[in-house]
Enzyme design. Structure first.
Site, PDB file in Angstrom:
ATOM      1  N   GLU A 153       9.905  15.616  15.774  1.00 39.30           N
ATOM      2  CA  GLU A 153      10.282  15.469  14.295  1.00 39.30           C
ATOM      3  C   GLU A 153       9.472  16.487  13.500  1.00 39.30           C
ATOM      4  OE1 GLU A 153       9.062  11.778  12.039  1.00 39.30           O
ATOM      5  OE2 GLU A 153      11.233  11.850  11.314  1.00 39.30           O
ATOM      6  N   CYS A 201      13.636  10.703   6.975  1.00 43.58           N
ATOM      7  CA  CYS A 201      13.484  10.090   8.340  1.00 43.58           C
ATOM      8  C   CYS A 201      15.029  10.223   8.976  1.00 43.58           C
ATOM      9  CB  CYS A 201      13.447   8.875   8.339  1.00 43.58           C
ATOM     10  SG  CYS A 201      14.010   7.704   7.307  1.00 43.58           S
ATOM     11  N   THR A 245       6.250   7.512  13.865  1.00 38.09           N
ATOM     12  CA  THR A 245       6.298   6.962  15.001  1.00 38.09           C
ATOM     13  C   THR A 245       4.879   6.706  15.728  1.00 38.09           C
ATOM     14  OG1 THR A 245       8.446   7.498  15.440  1.00 38.09           O
ATOM     15  CG2 THR A 245       7.504   6.948  17.387  1.00 38.09           C
ATOM     16  N   LYS A 248       0.901  -1.126   0.058  1.00 41.08           N
ATOM     17  CA  LYS A 248       0.027  -0.202   0.075  1.00 41.08           C
ATOM     18  C   LYS A 248       0.766   1.418   0.120  1.00 41.08           C
ATOM     19  CE  LYS A 248      -1.855   2.710   2.903  1.00 41.08           C
ATOM     20  NZ  LYS A 248      -1.677   4.060   2.476  1.00 41.08           N
ATOM     21  N   GLU A 271      10.023   1.267  10.516  1.00 42.00           N
ATOM     22  CA  GLU A 271      11.211   2.223  10.362  1.00 42.00           C
ATOM     23  C   GLU A 271      10.471   3.577  10.487  1.00 42.00           C
ATOM     24  OE1 GLU A 271      12.896   4.868   8.975  1.00 42.00           O
ATOM     25  OE2 GLU A 271      12.822   4.181   7.087  1.00 42.00           O
TER      26      GLU A 271
HETATM   27  P1  NAI Z   1       1.867   7.998   8.449  1.00 45.65           P
HETATM   28  O1  NAI Z   1       2.699   7.499   9.256  1.00 45.65           O
HETATM   29  O2  NAI Z   1       0.396   8.393   8.815  1.00 45.65           O
HETATM   30  O3  NAI Z   1       1.859   7.369   6.961  1.00 45.65           O
HETATM   31  C1  NAI Z   1       2.800   6.513   6.581  1.00 45.65           C
HETATM   32  C2  NAI Z   1       1.862   5.233   6.005  1.00 45.65           C
HETATM   33  O4  NAI Z   1       1.474   4.888   6.992  1.00 45.65           O
HETATM   34  C3  NAI Z   1       0.958   5.708   4.842  1.00 45.65           C
HETATM   35  O5  NAI Z   1       1.034   4.659   3.659  1.00 45.65           O
HETATM   36  C4  NAI Z   1      -0.221   5.871   5.691  1.00 45.65           C
HETATM   37  O6  NAI Z   1      -1.430   5.585   4.595  1.00 45.65           O
HETATM   38  C5  NAI Z   1      -0.016   4.656   6.498  1.00 45.65           C
HETATM   39  N1  NAI Z   1      -0.958   4.648   7.527  1.00 45.65           N
HETATM   40  C6  NAI Z   1      -1.552   5.701   8.223  1.00 45.65           C
HETATM   41  N2  NAI Z   1      -2.138   5.369   9.284  1.00 45.65           N
HETATM   42  C7  NAI Z   1      -2.214   3.868   9.265  1.00 45.65           C
HETATM   43  C8  NAI Z   1      -2.957   2.959  10.288  1.00 45.65           C
HETATM   44  N3  NAI Z   1      -3.786   3.460  11.255  1.00 45.65           N
HETATM   45  N4  NAI Z   1      -2.615   1.604   9.978  1.00 45.65           N
HETATM   46  C9  NAI Z   1      -1.854   1.256   8.830  1.00 45.65           C
HETATM   47  N5  NAI Z   1      -1.291   2.163   8.045  1.00 45.65           N
HETATM   48  C10 NAI Z   1      -1.390   3.529   8.254  1.00 45.65           C
HETATM   49  O7  NAI Z   1       2.537   9.720   8.213  1.00 45.65           O
HETATM   50  P2  NAI Z   1       1.971  10.995   7.848  1.00 45.65           P
HETATM   51  O8  NAI Z   1       0.553  11.200   8.600  1.00 45.65           O
HETATM   52  O9  NAI Z   1       1.797  11.007   6.415  1.00 45.65           O
HETATM   53  O10 NAI Z   1       3.060  11.953   8.369  1.00 45.65           O
HETATM   54  C11 NAI Z   1       3.206  12.377   9.567  1.00 45.65           C
HETATM   55  C12 NAI Z   1       4.349  12.518  10.001  1.00 45.65           C
HETATM   56  O11 NAI Z   1       5.243  11.296  10.045  1.00 45.65           O
HETATM   57  C13 NAI Z   1       5.494  13.336   9.244  1.00 45.65           C
HETATM   58  O12 NAI Z   1       5.083  14.734   9.579  1.00 45.65           O
HETATM   59  C14 NAI Z   1       6.770  12.609   9.702  1.00 45.65           C
HETATM   60  O13 NAI Z   1       7.145  13.393  10.898  1.00 45.65           O
HETATM   61  C15 NAI Z   1       6.479  11.537   9.952  1.00 45.65           C
HETATM   62  N6  NAI Z   1       6.775  10.314   8.613  1.00 45.65           N
HETATM   63  C16 NAI Z   1       7.821   9.843   8.916  1.00 45.65           C
HETATM   64  C17 NAI Z   1       8.292   9.125   7.601  1.00 45.65           C
HETATM   65  C18 NAI Z   1       9.899   8.090   7.708  1.00 45.65           C
HETATM   66  O14 NAI Z   1      10.448   8.144   6.770  1.00 45.65           O
HETATM   67  N7  NAI Z   1      10.137   7.916   8.829  1.00 45.65           N
HETATM   68  C19 NAI Z   1       7.647   8.984   6.480  1.00 45.65           C
HETATM   69  C20 NAI Z   1       6.591   9.794   6.580  1.00 45.65           C
HETATM   70  C21 NAI Z   1       6.128  10.389   7.705  1.00 45.65           C
END
Ligand code: NAI
Ligand code: MG
Length: 505
Positions: free
Chosen positions: A409, A312, A258, A203, A278
């Site tokens: 972050e 990240c 996180t 996904k 990660e």
């Molecule tokens: P997110 O963690 O919500 O999204 C990442 C992925 O997880 C997307 O594919 C999303 O559809 C999925 N996801 C979201 N909620 C889920 C759930 N309950 N169950 C399963 N999958 C789920 O990140 P978001 O909201 O786009 O960004 C928020 C913050 O997260 C950013 O500001 C940043 O701080 C952090 N982030 C960190 C990343 C990294 O590379 N470590 C990448 C993206 C965001």
């Protein structure tokens, strides 16, 4: 001093191939076919440089995930995939990498249009990285092995045993990836999954689904058996959660926040799924007094402004020794002011917008909170006037360790600069964070470097560089940056099960 133009240039027209792909009615890729989603709801796809909708994708729900997991299970348990020789899997993965190379220009353009990053970066980092990740992982298909060992089992007199381990694929992998390096993050999951004989439901993030859909066509073209790779577009709270909760998924591989990592880890415990996480970071860039300051300024700028800070491992906390702090801060601020913002397809652009309106607002909100808490904005600190989701490269000084901008972050082009006095205190300052993904140390003093590196609680420590990754180099977090290591030999611990076989002979 400020070379950055006051206004944002228009986004150039995309190529005919990219425009054609964006116009398509995108479906879900399940069981080797393009299928309609159960609901007719769509997710808009935006160009972050203009704020305009450029495409839309299916909004998959739990019923769609059900179907994708069934296809992946079927492909894992029956059909040609489990029977395929490792060398045949290797050849298929290699063929996929060749197809990525052949379509690199279009993939880079689509990644740029959907994510906002420059086409140049998409091409040399994301797409080249994806190609090389698959190439590296292809070779592992033939190299995974168990071991034999002598046991000391006290059996009946004369009993003998032959004991060994088999390394087997973990099963159906649910891969949930973020929007900052959309296709590359997918390859980090798919590469080891395919090399070890797993099947996958992928996904992509709801903000950046486009390259995954183009990639699905390459999976078809390469000739992977139906159901080995299924690609489902949808939101995290619905489609993502359905993958995590599904008993037919054996392992979840997640990169993202996180906050969501914690939700996934809890939810996965109901079915005792394997999980690799990660997650976020707040990585320190530590400048020792003897460092090469020219290298430091460029390096620290790149550490935080690369990919508009949506990395990240972004070097978001700069610690410079008091002897060099003023010089480093001045150099970094002038570097920030000189970065040219613009749309990804404009070859003059050095830094693109953030991925979404939501991310832009989040980052601007952090800058405001820093200001209110008393931080000094030394560069940037605002959005240029544009309908796109831009934020100017920002440097904050006069910060205190308790400020939100120092602790949380931000995931945007915002660095907090702090001065330190004593070499003995720097490890504690660097480690004063719930995260532990990465760090960099800048110094020409070999002894100082080797003394400091073991004290830093982070999965990757760069020295005199920052943000470099390689398929051979294990990658992952300490502390709340997650667990499990991607890349290298280490990743196979997370995509395989070890089976002990004990034969009385
Ligand atoms: P997110 O963690 O919500 O999204 C990442 C992925 O997880 C997307 O594919 C999303 O559809 C999925 N996801 C979201 N909620 C889920 C759930 N309950 N169950 C399963 N999958 C789920 O990140 P978001 O909201 O786009 O960004 C928020 C913050 O997260 C950013 O500001 C940043 O701080 C952090 N982030 C960190 C990343 C990294 O590379 N470590 C990448 C993206 C965001
Ligand atoms: Mg989220």
């Amino acid at each position: 001093m400020n070379a950055s133009p006051a206004s944002i240039a228009p986004q150039p027209e995309p190529s005919a191939a990219a425009a054609r792909f964006l116009k398509r009615t995108h479906k879900l890729f399940i069981g080797g076919e393009w299928v309609d989603s159960k609901s007719s709801k769509r997710i808009p796809v935006m160009d972050p440089a203009t704020g305009r909708e450029i495409s839309s994708v299916a909004d998959a729900n739990a019923a769609d995930i059900e179907r994708a997991v069934a296809a992946a299970r079927q492909a894992f348990e029956k059909g040609p995939w489990p029977e395929m020789l490792p060398v045949q899997r290797e050849a298929l993965i290699w063929k996929l990498s060749d197809l990525i190379e052949r379509n690199a220009d279009e993939l880079a353009e689509l990644e740029s249009l959907n994510n906002g990053k420059t086409k140049f970066i998409a091409s040399v980092v994301d797409i080249a990285g994806t190609r090389d990740y698959f190439r590296y992982m292809a070779g592992w298909a033939t190299k995974l092995e168990g071991s034999t060992f002598k046991t000391s089992i006290h059996g009946p007199p004369g009993a003998k045993f032959h004991t060994f381990t088999l390394r087997e694929p973990v099963g159906v992998v649910g891969a949930i990836v973020p929007w900052n390096f959309p296709l590359a993050m997918a390859s980090w999951k798919l590469g080891p999954a395919l090399a070890s004989g797993c099947t996958v439901v992928l996904k992509p993030a709801e903000q950046t689904p486009i390259t995954a859909l183009r990639f699905a066509e390459l999976i078809q073209e390469a000739g992977f058996p139906p159901g080995v790779v299924n690609i489902v577009t949808g939101y995290g709270e619905t489609a993502g959660a359905a993958i995590v909760n599904h008993p037919g998924v054996d392992k979840v591989a997640f990169t993202g926040s996180t906050e969501v990592g914690k939700i996934i880890n809890k939810a996965a415990s109901d079915t005792v799924k394997r999980v690799s996480l990660e997650l976020g970071g707040k990585s320190p860039v530590v400048v020792l007094p003897d460092a090469d300051l020219n290298a430091v300024v460029g390096g620290a700028a790149n550490a935080i402004f690369f990919n508009s800070g949506q990395v990240c491992t972004a070097g978001s906390r700069l610690f410079a020794h008091k002897k060099v702090f003023d010089q480093v801060l001045e150099g970094l601020s002038s570097a920030a002011q000189n970065i040219r913002l613009g749309p990804g397809l404009d070859p003059k652009t050095e830094m693109g917008p953030l991925v979404s309106k939501e991310q832009q607002e989040r980052v601007l909100g952090y800058i405001d909170s820093g200001r209110k808490d008393g931080a000094k904005v030394v560069a940037g600190g605002e959005a240029p006037s544009s309908p796109g989701y831009f934020v100017k490269p920002t440097v904050l000084a006069n910060v205190r360790p308790d400020m939100r901008v120092v602790r949380e972050e931000i995931f945007g082009p915002v660095v907090v600069a702090q001065r330190f006095e004593d070499l003995d205190e720097i490890a504690a300052l660097a480690n004063d964070t719930p995260y532990g993904l990465a760090a960099s140390v800048w110094s020409r003093d070999v002894s100082a470097v080797h003394r400091l590196v073991p004290k830093i609680r982070a999965g990757t420590v760069w020295v005199n560089c920052h943000n470099f990754v390689d398929p051979a180099m294990p990658f992952g977090g300490f502390k709340q940056s997650g667990f499990g290591r991607e890349s290298g030999r280490a990743v196979f611990e997370m995509y395989t099960e070890l089976k002990s076989v004990c034969i009385a002979i």
